[in-house]
Write an enzyme that holds these catalytic residues in place. Structure first.
Site: not given
Ligand code: 9MR
Length: 405
Positions: A220, A261, A297, A325, A327
């Site tokens: 990101e 990513n 997402h 990722e 959903d």
């Molecule tokens: O799924 C992850 C969640 O459990 C954490 O609380 C969160 C914190 O930043 O990160 C989530 O995963 C993220 C991923 O690492 C990067 N892209 C967005 C995902 C969803 O927030």
């Protein structure tokens, strides 16, 4: 196909006795009766080609044949006859591979591995051929204090995947979020932060050397308007931090695919353009970069039909792409019509990836609503995954199946 208990036991306890399988010879895989990783001739490594075929290739021993620390692998994750639920159809990973993908996979997290019913679905390799740790390989989890690395959580998920013949995506090396304050508030100068990035990336990538399919090295980097995210990395080093991280990762594991990513790049706009320009620039400079992850997402009814087109633009620069990722969220409780639309939306994502040469795989950001991140972040939203809260397949499951046809 499900691993037998004896095969898992074999992976776990095999001694490192020398034997003499020659280069290119088989040394493991589902159904193979020899000893994983122990029979290659000198100078060769038993390397996982896929779940069914491990082969002796030149190199060092990868981690997949190192016995997992039994204390960190919950007993509930062990395969045993009859413990897995029936797979609907061939299974999503089997369908993906039949369609030419490398994998269909899921994110997971350490606390979820003590949920036996959940694990009994996650561990089925015909369903999930790939696993991403949602949190336990991130900076705050692996280097909470400078120079002190902990891999307990990452190893647990890594070992779970390997025991089930699933490949692993590493997530991630450099990200503004889940970053310990010793990095974000350090006031490090450019030289010191460069060293900090190099140490972090090379240590975590080295730890899993030979055993990770791909790493999200940089996560990101851009804001939604296409400007650089002004985190400690960019503010201190400018965009050079991207190459610093990628170079460190390449040196640490030359065989891992190195990814950037990102989200909100699935449709045309400033953010997709900025990332595309970065990828072109990195490639032209010879910086190691193998892939771009499209997080995906999405929102029910708003899945971009431009996903495949944008992916193709990236593939044209010489990288592979993946849905990393996925959903697709909606207002909760989800209506019947929303779930039907969600089925079409999942099908659309899969079919767009399938239509894109160079789209290698699809990962859902956990397979069940029970463990989705969405409700914690978007109030009143959820129901984003292909399985519901009770681990029952939703219409989305059949959408994925249809997308692979
Ligand atoms: O799924 C992850 C969640 O459990 C954490 O609380 C969160 C914190 O930043 O990160 C989530 O995963 C993220 C991923 O690492 C990067 N892209 C967005 C995902 C969803 O927030």
């Amino acid at each position: 196909m499900k691993f037998t208990a004896s095969f898992i036991a074999l992976l776990s306890v095999v001694p490192f006795a020398a034997a003499q399988v020659a280069e290119w010879g088989q040394c493991g895989g589902i159904g193979w009766t020899g000893q994983c990783g122990t029979t290659c001739a000198a100078g060769l490594t038993c390397t996982v080609i896929n779940s069914y075929y491990f082969q002796c290739l030149p190199g060092v021993r990868p981690l997949e044949c190192v016995p997992p620390p039994t204390s960190s692998v919950p007993t509930s994750t062990a395969s045993s006859p009859g413990s897995s639920p029936t797979v609907s159809g061939s299974g999503l990973n089997a369908d993906a591979q039949a369609a030419g993908f490398k994998y269909f996979g899921s994110a997971t997290d350490n606390n979820e591995l003590s949920d036996t019913a959940y694990v009994n679905i996650l561990k089925v390799p015909s369903q999930f051929g790939q696993i991403t740790p949602a949190n336990s390989m991130k900076w705050d989890a692996t280097e909470p204090t400078r120079g002190q690395f902990t891999f307990t959580g990452g190893d647990q998920i890594y070992n779970f995947a390997k025991a089930n013949g699933q490949i692993v995506r590493g997530h991630n090396c450099v990200w503004y979020n889940q970053l310990p304050s010793w990095v974000s508030n350090s006031g490090f100068n450019a030289a010191t932060l460069t060293s900090v990035i190099q140490t972090h990336c090379s240590t975590i990538v080295s730890h899993y050397k030979g055993g990770i399919y791909a790493w999200d090295v940089v996560n990101e980097p851009f804001n939604d308007d296409g400007t650089w995210r002004t985190d400690v990395f960019y503010n201190t080093l400018g965009q050079s931090y991207v190459a610093i991280a990628l170079n460190a990762a390449r040196t640490a594991d030359p065989n891992a695919k190195l990814y950037i990513n990102e989200y909100n790049i699935e449709y045309p706009g400033a953010k997709a353009t900025s990332l595309l320009n970065l990828v072109k620039s990195l490639k032209s400079q010879g910086t190691p970069l193998d892939g771009v992850g499209f997080q995906c997402h999405f929102i029910v009814g708003q899945v971009p039909t431009t996903l495949g087109q944008i992916m193709s633009q990236f593939v044209a620069t010489g990288v592979e792409v993946a849905v990393t990722e996925l959903d697709i969220r909606t207002t909760t409780p989800a209506s019947t019509s929303a779930l039907q639309q969600q089925q079409k939306d999942y099908q659309s994502v899969v079919s767009q990836c399938k239509a894109t040469t160079g789209c290698v795989g699809i990962t859902v950001w956990d397979y069940t609503d029970k463990y989705s991140w969405v409700p914690n972040t978007f109030s009143g939203q959820g129901a984003a995954c292909p399985w519901d809260q009770n681990l029952v397949e939703k219409p989305a499951y059949q959408g994925i199946v249809a997308g692979f046809q």
